[in-house]
Design a protein around this motif. Structure first.
Motif, PDB file in Angstrom:
ATOM      1  N   UNK A   1      17.076 -11.191  -0.525  1.00 23.62           N
ATOM      2  CA  UNK A   1      17.316 -10.362  -1.742  1.00 23.62           C
ATOM      3  C   UNK A   1      16.258 -11.030  -2.888  1.00 23.62           C
ATOM      4  N   UNK A   2      15.993 -12.244  -3.188  1.00 25.49           N
ATOM      5  CA  UNK A   2      15.342 -12.592  -4.177  1.00 25.49           C
ATOM      6  C   UNK A   2      13.917 -12.074  -3.905  1.00 25.49           C
ATOM      7  N   UNK A   3      13.329 -12.288  -2.588  1.00 28.78           N
ATOM      8  CA  UNK A   3      12.212 -11.734  -2.019  1.00 28.78           C
ATOM      9  C   UNK A   3      11.834 -10.433  -2.202  1.00 28.78           C
ATOM     10  N   UNK A   4      12.905  -9.505  -2.072  1.00 31.72           N
ATOM     11  CA  UNK A   4      12.787  -8.010  -2.182  1.00 31.72           C
ATOM     12  C   UNK A   4      12.677  -7.900  -3.637  1.00 31.72           C
ATOM     13  N   UNK A   5      13.505  -8.435  -4.590  1.00 26.81           N
ATOM     14  CA  UNK A   5      13.285  -8.184  -6.075  1.00 26.81           C
ATOM     15  C   UNK A   5      11.946  -8.521  -6.437  1.00 26.81           C
ATOM     16  N   UNK A   6      11.290  -9.652  -6.113  1.00 26.95           N
ATOM     17  CA  UNK A   6      10.059  -9.946  -6.315  1.00 26.95           C
ATOM     18  C   UNK A   6       9.022  -8.944  -5.788  1.00 26.95           C
ATOM     19  N   UNK A   7       9.319  -8.730  -4.774  1.00 25.32           N
ATOM     20  CA  UNK A   7       8.117  -7.982  -4.072  1.00 25.32           C
ATOM     21  C   UNK A   7       8.043  -6.471  -4.549  1.00 25.32           C
ATOM     22  N   UNK A   8       9.426  -6.091  -4.840  1.00 29.44           N
ATOM     23  CA  UNK A   8       9.510  -4.567  -5.054  1.00 29.44           C
ATOM     24  C   UNK A   8       9.603  -4.229  -6.603  1.00 29.44           C
ATOM     25  N   UNK A   9       9.723  -5.227  -7.514  1.00 32.85           N
ATOM     26  CA  UNK A   9       9.946  -5.179  -8.877  1.00 32.85           C
ATOM     27  C   UNK A   9       8.889  -4.166  -9.549  1.00 32.85           C
ATOM     28  N   UNK A  10       7.799  -4.241  -9.207  1.00 29.13           N
ATOM     29  CA  UNK A  10       6.694  -3.647  -9.975  1.00 29.13           C
ATOM     30  C   UNK A  10       6.571  -2.285  -9.166  1.00 29.13           C
ATOM     31  N   UNK A  11       7.333  -1.686  -8.203  1.00 28.76           N
ATOM     32  CA  UNK A  11       7.542  -0.580  -7.768  1.00 28.76           C
ATOM     33  C   UNK A  11       8.625   0.108  -8.147  1.00 28.76           C
ATOM     34  N   UNK A  12       9.529  -0.359  -9.130  1.00 30.15           N
ATOM     35  CA  UNK A  12      10.613   0.063  -9.702  1.00 30.15           C
ATOM     36  C   UNK A  12      11.853   0.189  -8.760  1.00 30.15           C
ATOM     37  N   UNK A  13      12.074  -1.201  -8.154  1.00 25.88           N
ATOM     38  CA  UNK A  13      13.244  -1.520  -7.418  1.00 25.88           C
ATOM     39  C   UNK A  13      14.021  -2.504  -8.429  1.00 25.88           C
ATOM     40  N   UNK A  14      15.200  -2.398  -8.608  1.00 23.78           N
ATOM     41  CA  UNK A  14      16.246  -3.451  -9.291  1.00 23.78           C
ATOM     42  C   UNK A  14      17.175  -3.668  -8.396  1.00 23.78           C
ATOM     43  N   UNK A  15      17.348  -5.331  -8.316  1.00 21.86           N
ATOM     44  CA  UNK A  15      18.343  -5.881  -7.586  1.00 21.86           C
ATOM     45  C   UNK A  15      19.470  -5.979  -8.363  1.00 21.86           C
ATOM     46  N   UNK A  16      20.759  -5.982  -8.007  1.00 25.09           N
ATOM     47  CA  UNK A  16      21.866  -6.494  -8.878  1.00 25.09           C
ATOM     48  C   UNK A  16      22.958  -7.347  -7.834  1.00 25.09           C
ATOM     49  N   UNK A  17      23.292  -8.226  -8.046  1.00 29.10           N
ATOM     50  CA  UNK A  17      24.445  -8.768  -7.346  1.00 29.10           C
ATOM     51  C   UNK A  17      25.623  -8.479  -7.949  1.00 29.10           C
TER      52      UNK A  17
END
Length: 229
Positions: free
Chosen positions: A123-139
């Motif tokens: 999830x940390x990887x996904x957050x870092x990889x997709x942040x610039x494309x408008x993806x936000x991860x919440x736990x």
């Protein structure tokens, strides 16, 4: 409903055994396939037997966790749920509707859940990889899974080097989410939510072999407005 009777000592040899060689072999094959899939989950709401340890009763007696959604079409979030005032562990007030231009990943987890811990680096990887494309991860850490101890959760987050935000939830978000997709009371659970406020993918449990790839595909579909459950 027909139930199997246990043979009496005097009737030994008069009936067939319930565990035939064929059934034993089939059972072993099924368990082997489940082990190969690597699916795992914890029962939500079970307090740990001691701090930092796994709960006394895991979900082994339940059906294996699924990484596919129990619904076949996207599910729209009710407006009151999108506009509900939430609070992060750091005291920040947020609403899901604040992120209407983003694809959201909501992950329900607990500090004592082994599969949750395994999933967090992805999830940390996904957050870092997709942040610039408008993806936000919440736990989503829930009060009832953490004995209402936010300090313990903060320490855990620091130790695990989790960079995405954690919502401190009393269940008023996590429980409606699970109900909307007709899910089970297990963790981890993840919800991929499109920009227009629909749950387009739902994951129960975690598999190192399949979940990260399936989640990335769901994110790509949501970003491209293809979000189909």
């Amino acid at each position: 409903m027909v139930s199997a009777k246990t043979p009496s000592p005097n009737s030994a040899g008069s009936g067939k055994s319930l565990l035939t060689p064929g059934r034993v072999a089939l059972t072993l094959i099924v368990f082997g396939l489940l082990a190969a899939l690597g699916l795992s989950s914890c029962n939500s709401g079970e307090a740990p037997s001691s701090a930092g340890n796994a709960p006394a009763n895991r979900s082994a007696a339940n059906p294996p966790a699924r990484t596919v959604p129990p619904v076949t079409t996207p599910v729209s979030l009710p407006s009151d749920l999108r506009d509900k005032q939430l609070q992060t562990l750091d005291g920040e007030s947020v609403k899901l509707s604040d992120y209407s231009n983003n694809v959201l990943i909501l992950n329900v987890w607990a500090t004592w859940c082994g599969p949750c811990r395994l999933e967090m680096p992805d999830l940390v990887k996904i957050s870092n990889e997709y942040k610039s494309r408008g993806v936000v991860v919440f736990g989503l850490a829930t009060t009832y899974n953490e004995r209402n101890d936010p300090s313990h959760v903060k320490d855990y987050i620091r130790a695990q080097k989790i960079t995405y935000k954690i919502i401190w939830d009393d269940g008023s978000l996590a429980q409606p989410l699970v109900q909307l997709v007709q899910g089970r009371s297990v963790i981890p659970q993840s919800f991929v939510i499109s920009r227009d406020g629909r749950i387009v993918k739902h994951f129960q449990g975690f598999s190192e072999l399949s979940t990260p790839q399936l989640m990335r595909q769901a994110i790509e579909d949501a970003l491209n407005d293809k979000g189909k459950a």
